[in-house]
Design a protein around this motif. Structure first.
Motif, PDB file in Angstrom:
ATOM      1  N   PHE A 364       0.827  -1.209   0.000  1.00  0.00           N
ATOM      2  CA  PHE A 364       0.000   0.000   0.000  1.00  0.00           C
ATOM      3  C   PHE A 364       0.859   1.256   0.000  1.00  0.00           C
ATOM      4  O   PHE A 364       0.588   2.216  -0.736  1.00  0.00           O
ATOM      5  CB  PHE A 364      -0.910   0.000   1.225  1.00  0.00           C
ATOM      6  N   GLU A 365       1.933   1.261   0.809  1.00  0.00           N
ATOM      7  CA  GLU A 365       2.780   2.442   0.907  1.00  0.00           C
ATOM      8  C   GLU A 365       3.446   2.763  -0.424  1.00  0.00           C
ATOM      9  O   GLU A 365       3.523   3.934  -0.831  1.00  0.00           O
ATOM     10  CB  GLU A 365       3.848   2.229   1.984  1.00  0.00           C
ATOM     11  N   ASN A 366       3.941   1.752  -1.117  1.00  0.00           N
ATOM     12  CA  ASN A 366       4.635   1.999  -2.371  1.00  0.00           C
ATOM     13  C   ASN A 366       3.676   2.399  -3.492  1.00  0.00           C
ATOM     14  O   ASN A 366       4.034   3.212  -4.347  1.00  0.00           O
ATOM     15  CB  ASN A 366       5.455   0.778  -2.766  1.00  0.00           C
ATOM     16  N   ILE A 367       2.470   1.832  -3.499  1.00  0.00           N
ATOM     17  CA  ILE A 367       1.480   2.287  -4.480  1.00  0.00           C
ATOM     18  C   ILE A 367       1.130   3.748  -4.224  1.00  0.00           C
ATOM     19  O   ILE A 367       1.075   4.569  -5.152  1.00  0.00           O
ATOM     20  CB  ILE A 367       0.222   1.397  -4.435  1.00  0.00           C
ATOM     21  N   ALA A 368       0.919   4.100  -2.950  1.00  0.00           N
ATOM     22  CA  ALA A 368       0.604   5.484  -2.603  1.00  0.00           C
ATOM     23  C   ALA A 368       1.760   6.417  -2.963  1.00  0.00           C
ATOM     24  O   ALA A 368       1.544   7.517  -3.491  1.00  0.00           O
ATOM     25  CB  ALA A 368       0.278   5.592  -1.114  1.00  0.00           C
ATOM     26  N   SER A 369       2.993   5.983  -2.697  1.00  0.00           N
ATOM     27  CA  SER A 369       4.154   6.810  -3.021  1.00  0.00           C
ATOM     28  C   SER A 369       4.311   6.971  -4.524  1.00  0.00           C
ATOM     29  O   SER A 369       4.706   8.047  -5.005  1.00  0.00           O
ATOM     30  CB  SER A 369       5.427   6.199  -2.419  1.00  0.00           C
ATOM     31  N   GLY A 370       4.033   5.903  -5.285  1.00  0.00           N
ATOM     32  CA  GLY A 370       4.105   5.995  -6.733  1.00  0.00           C
ATOM     33  C   GLY A 370       3.095   6.981  -7.288  1.00  0.00           C
ATOM     34  O   GLY A 370       3.411   7.803  -8.151  1.00  0.00           O
ATOM     35  N   ILE A 371       1.862   6.905  -6.761  1.00  0.00           N
ATOM     36  CA  ILE A 371       0.828   7.853  -7.190  1.00  0.00           C
ATOM     37  C   ILE A 371       1.238   9.283  -6.826  1.00  0.00           C
ATOM     38  O   ILE A 371       1.182  10.201  -7.654  1.00  0.00           O
ATOM     39  CB  ILE A 371      -0.522   7.500  -6.540  1.00  0.00           C
ATOM     40  N   GLY A 372       1.668   9.458  -5.562  1.00  0.00           N
ATOM     41  CA  GLY A 372       2.069  10.787  -5.111  1.00  0.00           C
ATOM     42  C   GLY A 372       3.252  11.331  -5.872  1.00  0.00           C
ATOM     43  O   GLY A 372       3.304  12.520  -6.207  1.00  0.00           O
TER      44      GLY A 372
END
Length: 465
Positions: A364-372
């Motif tokens: 979840f953290e890496n998907i969120a960071s990728g989007i951000g």
């Protein structure tokens, strides 16, 4: 003049995927490949080389100072906007600078390839050392020669980055900024990982000199992109309308132009605040995993393995969200997701050693960071004025990284010890709230739209990129 947020969004998800195949975003991919490789040359690759050559760990870690050059690039970024190169300047302001800085990076990497840790003076820098009486046999002289070589790669790579960022922003239409930012980040990962792998592969068979010389070719994709797309018409039109800044205007202009905008100080505050919570969480993640008793194998599988692919997925999603929802909503969503990802680490800290919990939190953290990473970079790109794109983006990106890293890097470990793991990660969620609230208020007041520069706006008569 219409802001990017007012431009029509794609009608469906399939329409949102199509922009990835357009010329400008594909060129951004090539630019990202070239941008990523110099960083790898003075990062893990150089660390491995020095370690294999028998240097002490204390000497090796000192080479991280070469990365400071990247943080100092705003000091000379204005040159890229204001100075027309003699001779090759006829290719265009941006194309000529890409050609020059690509050549400088290749020469700097080539010099580092020729450094011999056992014999001073094998590289051009080493020859200068001898001429000026600085070249002496021994580990210190060899380290000094390699340190100078690494700093030269850092300086050339940072300057290359300034030109690449300006060129990327200017060849993309406002509605392409999200997709273009995503493609650029894909390219950066390909360039950094590819160069690092190629250097190791070649070094094992033909030595480090051959490995570094082969990696120098990673500068060429940006040159190919520059000749494929040509001089950015949006930059050319902006200069035609406003005039090219001179030396003084090139230095002062980026500041006066930015702070003349309505609410500029609030925008600057958002730039400084938006990533503090996320940086706090990421800096201390490995400490948390060690405290929870995860083995190196588990960390490699979940943090490195799952995290890598989740981040790539996040980049792709970020480009689609930006194209479909527009700038304002996509940035706000990304900020909220990054705060929630910090809460997932608090849940992991409370749960203890759990592979499923680690996989979920890391994913979840890496998907969120990728989007951000995509949508926030796109917003920062949109803040630039097309006359000062190089200087503006260098200043904005440095402000976003230096302040956050300084504040969090000097306090994160102590706070983690004082609060305990669960409370610390709950605090990182709270630390993310000011950035979310500030951006929401900027949206409500119309400040996001009014603060966008000419890079994020579409004008009638602007040439299509």
């Amino acid at each position: 003049m219409a802001t990017e947020a007012a431009l029509p969004a794609a009608k469906g998800w399939s329409e949102s995927v199509r922009p990835y195949l357009e010329r400008a975003p594909l060129a951004a991919l090539l630019l990202g490949i070239s941008s990523g490789f110099p960083y790898a040359m003075i990062g893990a690759t150089l660390t491995t080389r020095l370690s294999q050559d028998g240097f002490e760990k204390s000497s090796i870690t000192a080479f991280s100072l070469a990365f400071l050059v990247y943080n100092l690039k705003p000091l000379w970024a204005w040159v890229i906007d204001a100075v027309r190169l003699p001779g090759i300047g006829r290719l265009g302001q941006r194309v000529s600078w890409i050609v020059l800085t690509a050549a400088l990076v290749m020469l700097a990497v080539g010099n580092l390839a020729l450094v011999d840790p056992q014999h001073v003076g094998q590289s051009p820098v080493g020859q200068f050392m001898i001429w000026f009486g600085l070249g002496r046999e021994g580990e210190f002289a060899a380290l000094f020669e390699m340190a100078v070589g690494a700093v030269l790669v850092g300086f050339a790579g940072a300057t290359f980055d300034v030109v690449i960022d300006a060129y990327r922003i200017e060849i993309l239409k406002p509605e392409q900024l999200g997709v273009g930012s995503g493609m650029s980040q894909y390219g950066w990962r390909i360039g950094s990982a590819g160069a690092g792998a190629l250097a190791l592969f070649m070094a094992a068979r033909q030595g480090w000199e051959a490995g570094y010389l082969a990696c120098a070719l990673f500068a060429l994709p940006a040159v190919i992109a520059a000749f494929w797309v040509g001089e950015p018409e949006r930059h050319r039109e902006a200069v035609k309308r406003e005039g090219r800044p001179g030396i003084v205007a090139g230095i002062v202009g980026p500041f006066t132009e930015f702070f003349s905008r309505h609410g500029a100080w609030l925008v600057l505050l958002f730039i400084l605040l938006h990533k503090i919570g996320d940086t706090l969480a990421n800096l201390t993640l490995r400490l948390l995993l060690n405290d929870l008793g995860f083995s190196n194998d588990e960390i490699a599988i979940y943090d490195v393995g799952i995290g890598f692919w989740a981040y790539l997925i996040g980049i792709f999603i970020g480009g689609i969200i930006y194209a479909r929802l527009g700038m304002k909503r996509s940035v706000l969503i990304s900020l909220i997701l990054m705060a929630i990802s910090n809460f997932s680490f608090a849940l992991l800290a409370a749960a203890g050693h759990s592979n499923w919990g680690l996989a979920g939190a890391i994913g979840f953290e890496n998907i969120a960071s990728g989007i951000g990473g995509v949508v926030v970079v796109a917003y920062f790109s949109a803040l630039c004025d097309l006359r000062f794109t190089a200087a503006h983006y260098a200043l904005i990106s440095s402000a976003a990284s230096i302040v956050g890293r300084f504040l969090t890097g000097t306090t994160a470990g102590a706070m983690m010890e004082q609060f305990g793991n669960v409370n610390f990660y709950l605090f990182t969620v709270v630390a993310a709230l000011p950035g979310i609230i500030l951006f929401w208020l900027m949206m409500r007041s119309g400040l996001v739209d009014s603060s966008v520069g000419t890079a994020g706006t579409a004008r009638e008569g602007d040439a299509q990129a």
